[in-house]
Design a protein around this motif. Structure first.
Motif, mmCIF file in Angstrom:
data_model
loop_
_atom_site.group_PDB
_atom_site.id
_atom_site.type_symbol
_atom_site.label_atom_id
_atom_site.label_comp_id
_atom_site.label_asym_id
_atom_site.label_seq_id
_atom_site.Cartn_x
_atom_site.Cartn_y
_atom_site.Cartn_z
ATOM 1 N N LYS A 81 -0.057 9.579 -0.641
ATOM 2 C CA LYS A 81 1.404 9.635 -0.668
ATOM 3 C C LYS A 81 1.942 10.245 0.615
ATOM 4 O O LYS A 81 3.136 10.122 0.914
ATOM 5 C CB LYS A 81 1.892 10.436 -1.886
ATOM 6 N N SER A 82 1.086 10.889 1.380
ATOM 7 C CA SER A 82 1.486 11.401 2.692
ATOM 8 C C SER A 82 1.879 10.259 3.616
ATOM 9 O O SER A 82 2.692 10.428 4.530
ATOM 10 C CB SER A 82 0.334 12.191 3.335
ATOM 11 N N TYR A 83 1.291 9.087 3.389
ATOM 12 C CA TYR A 83 1.607 7.921 4.215
ATOM 13 C C TYR A 83 2.887 7.227 3.775
ATOM 14 O O TYR A 83 3.436 6.408 4.499
ATOM 15 C CB TYR A 83 0.470 6.885 4.143
ATOM 16 N N ALA A 84 3.355 7.528 2.562
ATOM 17 C CA ALA A 84 4.489 6.807 1.987
ATOM 18 C C ALA A 84 5.834 7.416 2.347
ATOM 19 O O ALA A 84 6.877 6.893 1.940
ATOM 20 C CB ALA A 84 4.347 6.735 0.462
ATOM 21 N N SER A 85 5.829 8.523 3.097
ATOM 22 C CA SER A 85 7.085 9.168 3.462
ATOM 23 C C SER A 85 6.896 9.975 4.743
ATOM 24 O O SER A 85 5.785 10.081 5.270
ATOM 25 C CB SER A 85 7.562 10.069 2.324
ATOM 26 N N GLY A 86 7.981 10.578 5.227
ATOM 27 C CA GLY A 86 7.922 11.365 6.451
ATOM 28 C C GLY A 86 7.690 12.837 6.189
ATOM 29 O O GLY A 86 7.785 13.304 5.045
ATOM 30 N N LEU A 130 -2.715 3.913 8.752
ATOM 31 C CA LEU A 130 -3.656 4.205 7.673
ATOM 32 C C LEU A 130 -2.941 4.180 6.325
ATOM 33 O O LEU A 130 -1.743 4.411 6.243
ATOM 34 C CB LEU A 130 -4.286 5.587 7.883
ATOM 35 N N TYR A 131 -3.707 3.921 5.258
ATOM 36 C CA TYR A 131 -3.115 3.967 3.919
ATOM 37 C C TYR A 131 -4.108 4.397 2.849
ATOM 38 O O TYR A 131 -3.807 4.293 1.658
ATOM 39 C CB TYR A 131 -2.495 2.610 3.546
ATOM 40 N N THR A 132 -5.271 4.902 3.255
ATOM 41 C CA THR A 132 -6.243 5.405 2.268
ATOM 42 C C THR A 132 -6.916 6.683 2.772
ATOM 43 O O THR A 132 -6.875 6.991 3.966
ATOM 44 C CB THR A 132 -7.354 4.371 1.984
ATOM 45 N N ALA A 147 0.806 -1.224 0.000
ATOM 46 C CA ALA A 147 0.000 0.000 0.000
ATOM 47 C C ALA A 147 0.839 1.275 0.000
ATOM 48 O O ALA A 147 0.562 2.198 -0.781
ATOM 49 C CB ALA A 147 -0.938 0.004 1.203
ATOM 50 N N VAL A 148 1.859 1.361 0.864
ATOM 51 C CA VAL A 148 2.607 2.613 1.019
ATOM 52 C C VAL A 148 4.118 2.420 0.992
ATOM 53 O O VAL A 148 4.869 3.258 1.471
ATOM 54 C CB VAL A 148 2.194 3.340 2.324
ATOM 55 N N ALA A 149 4.577 1.308 0.415
ATOM 56 C CA ALA A 149 6.011 1.029 0.286
ATOM 57 C C ALA A 149 6.737 1.129 1.618
ATOM 58 O O ALA A 149 7.881 1.599 1.689
ATOM 59 C CB ALA A 149 6.643 1.972 -0.731
#
Length: 487
Positions: free
Chosen positions: A262-267, A107-109, A38-40
């Motif tokens: 994409k907010s979940y995929a990085s800091g 979360l991822y969505t 979902a978020v790498a």
């Protein structure tokens, strides 16, 4: 070899490389991890994130639709530059907040973000359903672009249906196997390719047809000055339609679930840096718009089926260029379409599973959800393909239509982060009313009041309904509310 054969060889070579990159990116990762798919794993760096977000701009609509709009409408096409440069700015503020919330609650969505904040499953279903419909509509723009490229660059030898099937089939395979990481690294490769091609080919076309950019605009201004004006007599678009088109694009940009998540995929630090460098992508759209202006007065509108075909038509018919240029343009356009299609396809299955499936079938394990998501990639891809084959709208029309639905999420997202008094009933009511009005003015009504974009009409009603209903209903106090507001 004939030009079309060289072009076909290069485009197929590009597709093979894209498939290899996508599958390679997913290897070595935990294929059974829902978070990875979902978020790498939430660990994407600045460069990858920049290209991943940039893929949302450099899509079929920019590589084909942007020249098409510049050719057909003139000055109003510059709305693309405006919204590309400014739409990302709110992410600097809300992106880090969403990232922190996502990490805390796994979360991822977008649907889970709103569902958790307002403790309402119906909200998740509504968001998931609208996201699915809009994503399929957006995907149709990418598939249409892929099909046009294959058809025109091979001089009609690859039919519309086959071009879309082959190119999008590659996307579906690497997204289903590698998830977000596969999409991200594919976008790095595709992004570099299309940036180089757009500048080289775009400027080459202008200089061969007009000698220079200045000469081109001087000629247009002397022959059809209204073509370079907005809201003036004889211009192709009024001030209100132009302004609301920009507005719906700016507000709706971050509400696209494949961008929001994409907010979940990085800091937070990477997000802020990405915002600062992201507008550079707007510069890469300039030569594509110049191509459209260059075609004005040279390409007969009756010679092409739609304005979206003007770039490949110039390459294959008007200009005397070698076959390898055909192939490079084709590969660049395919890269643009695929770099958006992979992220949209990936997120559409996430939102559908998390917002709709989990609400209908309780206690689904992460392992089962992951299987459903992988299958969903093929199902959603199939639906988008069918709509593409049997639909007939232009790329920009399809894109702006999808934005009208997605922008309805904005009041809910911002109230979740900043307005304690907002209630689930208010947010759900606003989204439903806004979406209905948007689709009514898009699909039923012949026009909108004062030419206002249908999405803005829906958004105004959405905000009013959300505020009124929220004030008339009692908010459900919970721990998550404090976390959202204080993050």
């Amino acid at each position: 070899m004939e030009h079309w054969q060289i072009a076909l060889f290069i485009m197929i070579g590009y597709l093979v490389i894209a498939l290899i990159v996508g599958i390679w990116a997913g290897k070595g990762q935990d294929s059974s991890s829902l978070e990875e798919f979902a978020v790498a794993g939430g660990k994407l760096g600045l460069i990858v994130m920049w290209f991943l977000m940039g893929g949302a701009v450099f899509s079929a609509f920019s590589f084909l639709g942007a020249p098409g709009w510049a050719y057909e409408k003139g000055a109003p096409a510059f709305y693309i530059i405006t919204y590309t440069a400014f739409a990302i700015l709110p992410w600097y503020i809300i992106g880090p907040k969403i990232s922190k919330i996502g990490r805390k609650y796994n979360l991822y969505t977008l649907s889970s973000f709103l569902k958790l904040r307002f403790q309402n499953k119906l909200l998740g279903v509504v968001v998931g359903l609208i996201a699915l419909l809009a994503s399929i509509q957006y995907l149709a723009t990418q598939l249409t672009g892929m099909a046009h490229i294959f058809n025109i660059m091979t001089e009609g030898r690859i039919p519309f249906w086959l071009g879309a099937l082959v190119s999008y089939g590659i996307v579906v395979i690497y997204v289903a196997t590698g998830g977000l990481r596969a999409a991200a690294w594919s976008d790095v490769f595709q992004g570099l390719l299309m940036i180089i091609i757009s500048w080289v080919v775009g400027l080459a076309i202008v200089h061969q047809l007009h000698g220079s950019v200045g000469t081109m605009f001087t000629n247009i201004a002397s022959e059809t000055p209204e073509f370079l004006q907005i809201g003036k007599e004889g211009s192709t678009m009024g001030k209100i339609p132009y302004t609301t088109t920009i507005l719906v694009s700016v507000i709706g940009f971050l509400m696209w679930p494949h961008l929001f998540t994409k907010s979940y995929a990085s800091g937070p630090r990477v997000i802020k840096k990405t915002v600062l460098v992201y507008p550079i992508f707007a510069l890469f759209l300039v030569p594509l718009l110049l191509v459209g202006f260059a075609a004005k007065g040279i390409v007969d509108a009756n010679a092409i089926e739609s304005a979206d075909q003007v770039l490949p038509f110039l390459i294959t018919t008007v200009m005397n260029l070698p076959g390898w240029v055909y192939g490079l343009v084709g590969a660049g356009a395919l890269a643009a379409a695929m770099s958006s299609a992979d992220a949209i396809t990936h997120n559409a299955t996430l939102e559908t599973t998390d917002g709709i499936i989990r609400a209908l079938f309780k206690n689904i394990s992460d392992k089962t959800a992951l299987v459903i998501m992988r299958i969903g990639v093929f199902v959603i891809g199939g639906l988008a393909y069918i709509i593409t084959i049997f639909g007939g709208q232009g790329l920009i029309v399809l894109l702006l239509g999808a934005y009208g639905a997605i922008v309805q999420f904005a009041p809910g997202v911002y109230s979740a982060l900043y307005w304690r008094r907002a209630t689930a009933t208010g947010v759900v009511s606003g989204i439903i009313v806004g979406a209905i009005l948007n689709f009514y003015y898009q699909l039923v009504a012949s026009s909108t009041p004062f030419g206002i974009h249908a999405g803005i009409i829906g958004l105004i009603a959405n905000v009013l309904i959300m505020i009124i209903v929220s004030l008339l209903t009692k908010p459900a106090r919970n721990e998550e509310e404090d976390v959202y507001l204080r993050s």
